[in-house]
Design a protein around this motif. Structure first.
Motif, PDB file in Angstrom:
ATOM      1  N   ILE A 242      27.988  43.517  37.310  1.00 35.19           N
ATOM      2  CA  ILE A 242      27.386  42.297  37.846  1.00 35.19           C
ATOM      3  C   ILE A 242      26.180  41.915  36.995  1.00 35.19           C
ATOM      4  CG2 ILE A 242      26.199  41.287  39.843  1.00 35.19           C
ATOM      5  CD1 ILE A 242      27.864  43.100  41.633  1.00 35.19           C
ATOM      6  N   ARG A 245      27.390  40.421  33.839  1.00 37.58           N
ATOM      7  CA  ARG A 245      27.847  39.044  34.041  1.00 37.58           C
ATOM      8  C   ARG A 245      26.665  38.082  34.109  1.00 37.58           C
ATOM      9  NH1 ARG A 245      29.862  38.772  39.329  1.00 37.58           N
ATOM     10  NH2 ARG A 245      28.044  37.558  39.923  1.00 37.58           N
ATOM     11  N   GLU A 249      25.700  34.815  31.657  1.00 42.22           N
ATOM     12  CA  GLU A 249      25.353  33.496  32.196  1.00 42.22           C
ATOM     13  C   GLU A 249      23.971  33.059  31.728  1.00 42.22           C
ATOM     14  OE1 GLU A 249      25.684  33.997  36.387  1.00 42.22           O
ATOM     15  OE2 GLU A 249      27.880  34.041  36.398  1.00 42.22           O
ATOM     16  N   LEU A 272      34.199  45.909  28.919  1.00 46.83           N
ATOM     17  CA  LEU A 272      33.188  44.987  28.396  1.00 46.83           C
ATOM     18  C   LEU A 272      33.318  44.838  26.886  1.00 46.83           C
ATOM     19  CD1 LEU A 272      29.921  45.960  30.353  1.00 46.83           C
ATOM     20  CD2 LEU A 272      31.150  43.777  30.478  1.00 46.83           C
ATOM     21  N   GLN A 275      36.018  42.651  25.930  1.00 44.56           N
ATOM     22  CA  GLN A 275      35.692  41.251  26.212  1.00 44.56           C
ATOM     23  C   GLN A 275      34.601  40.694  25.314  1.00 44.56           C
ATOM     24  OE1 GLN A 275      34.770  41.531  30.385  1.00 44.56           O
ATOM     25  NE2 GLN A 275      36.911  41.586  31.023  1.00 44.56           N
TER      26      GLN A 275
END
Length: 365
Positions: A242, A245, A249, A272, A275
């Motif tokens: 979280i 993420r 952002e 991760l 990604q």
């Protein structure tokens, strides 16, 4: 303090925004900025289209709450309450749209301006996760980074302690009020952080108890304060992800330490990296991605003098994951009693360590 004095207190409108249900930090900050442009604030608020419940909170003086906050502030010299309009509010965090309206801080607020790296990970780290944290933090501190984390069990606590052990500065973001340290066993660590020049902070009122929904909210502050987030070890479903993420952002760098596919605690980190997170094997992998830092910032230490490995055939079969005695003996094709005797010798010499589940390679090797 009289009601007249309280009415004139600069914190009162901030507490009203904080208390107003349905506003949140984004709308609350925009509303604050608009209120500065309008001298008739009550009239302006009534024309915003806010529902009656929110208007009631905004227009009702929060005298009792203000007195409680002031009592907390006056109870210690190191206590501060920063609003988003306060020049001491960390600029890096203030760039985040959902930054908290209020930040309760214990320690020197000047620390909030230091370049920071957020370090997060599993609450139940493996031996490898613990060792990676202990080994990667010191050179990052040496390069000038402050270490920010959430004071949780596992990697968070280890990261704070590793930074302190390296003579660095560390910042802890609570998922509760500062008077409600969670977990309680980290109360001494929290005090030590402040004593060593770091800070503890929270967007919660000091007396607020830890609640499940507060911790994901806390993670946006951890990433928002930092230049990047380093995930040491994380399962596929982990609060650390979280934080990663939120970092994406907020346009922050994301780093992850890879792990063996057999280790369920490494699945999140490996995902991760798939990604696009940067794979980290050493401190320079982090430093070269952060503005103002480079590999040159880390002192180059003389390479250790080459040592001849005792029982190399045995050491080759003891890795960074715990390996059972009988498995080591099977791999070496040696009797168990002989392997055990040699492992004891290696442990005394600092080459291996006995851990639950077997043996692992020690840092020296």
């Amino acid at each position: 303090m009289t009601n007249t004095d309280l009415d004139a207190h600069a914190l009162l409108p901030w507490l009203a925004l904080q208390q107003a249900k349905g506003l949140g930090p984004v709308r609350g900050w925009k509303l604050w900025q608009k209120l500065q442009e309008n001298c008739c604030r009550a009239e302006y608020l009534r024309g915003t289209g806010l529902d009656d419940s929110t208007l009631t909170h905004l227009l009702t003086p929060q005298h009792a709450l203000l007195e409680r906050v002031l009592a907390w502030l006056n109870d210690g010299p190191e206590r501060h309450l920063l609003t988003r309009a306060d020049p001491r509010y960390p600029e890096q965090l203030n760039r985040v749209s959902a930054a908290p309206l209020l930040l309760f801080v214990e320690g020197d607020p000047a620390v909030l301006t230091l370049p920071q790296l957020a370090v997060v990970g599993s609450r139940h780290p493996s031996y490898v996760g613990k060792e990676n944290t202990r080994q990667l933090i010191p050179p990052l501190v040496e390069a000038g980074l402050a270490i920010t984390s959430g004071l949780a069990m596992g990697i968070d606590g280890l990261a704070h302690q590793a930074a302190l052990n390296a003579g660095g500065t560390t910042l802890a973001v609570f998922g509760s009020g500062l008077a409600q340290c969670h977990p309680k066993r980290h109360l001494r660590l929290a005090r030590h952080i402040v004593e060593c020049g770091g800070v503890i902070m929270s967007e919660c009122y000091p007396w607020e108890k830890p609640q499940a929904f507060l911790f994901p909210r806390r993670n946006r502050i951890i990433s928002g304060l930092a230049l990047g987030v380093l995930v040491m070890e994380a399962a596929e479903r982990s609060g650390s992800l979280i934080t990663a993420r939120f970092a994406l952002e907020q346009n922050r760098e994301v780093f992850a330490v890879p792990g063996a596919r057999q280790n369920p605690q490494a699945t999140g980190c490996n995902r991760l990296i798939q990604q696009g997170a940067k794979l980290v094997e050493e401190a320079n992998d982090v430093l070269e991605e952060l503005a103002g830092f480079s590999a040159a910032a880390v002192k180059i230490h003389d390479a250790a003098t080459e040592q001849l490995l005792p029982y190399p055939d045995l050491l080759d079969n003891v890795g960074l994951e715990a390996t059972a005695l009988d498995i080591i003996a099977e791999r070496c094709q040696q009797p168990v009693h002989q392997v055990l005797t040699r492992l004891v010798e290696l442990e005394l010499a600092g080459w291996v360590e006995s851990v639950p589940g077997g043996y692992v390679r020690a840092r020296r090797s």
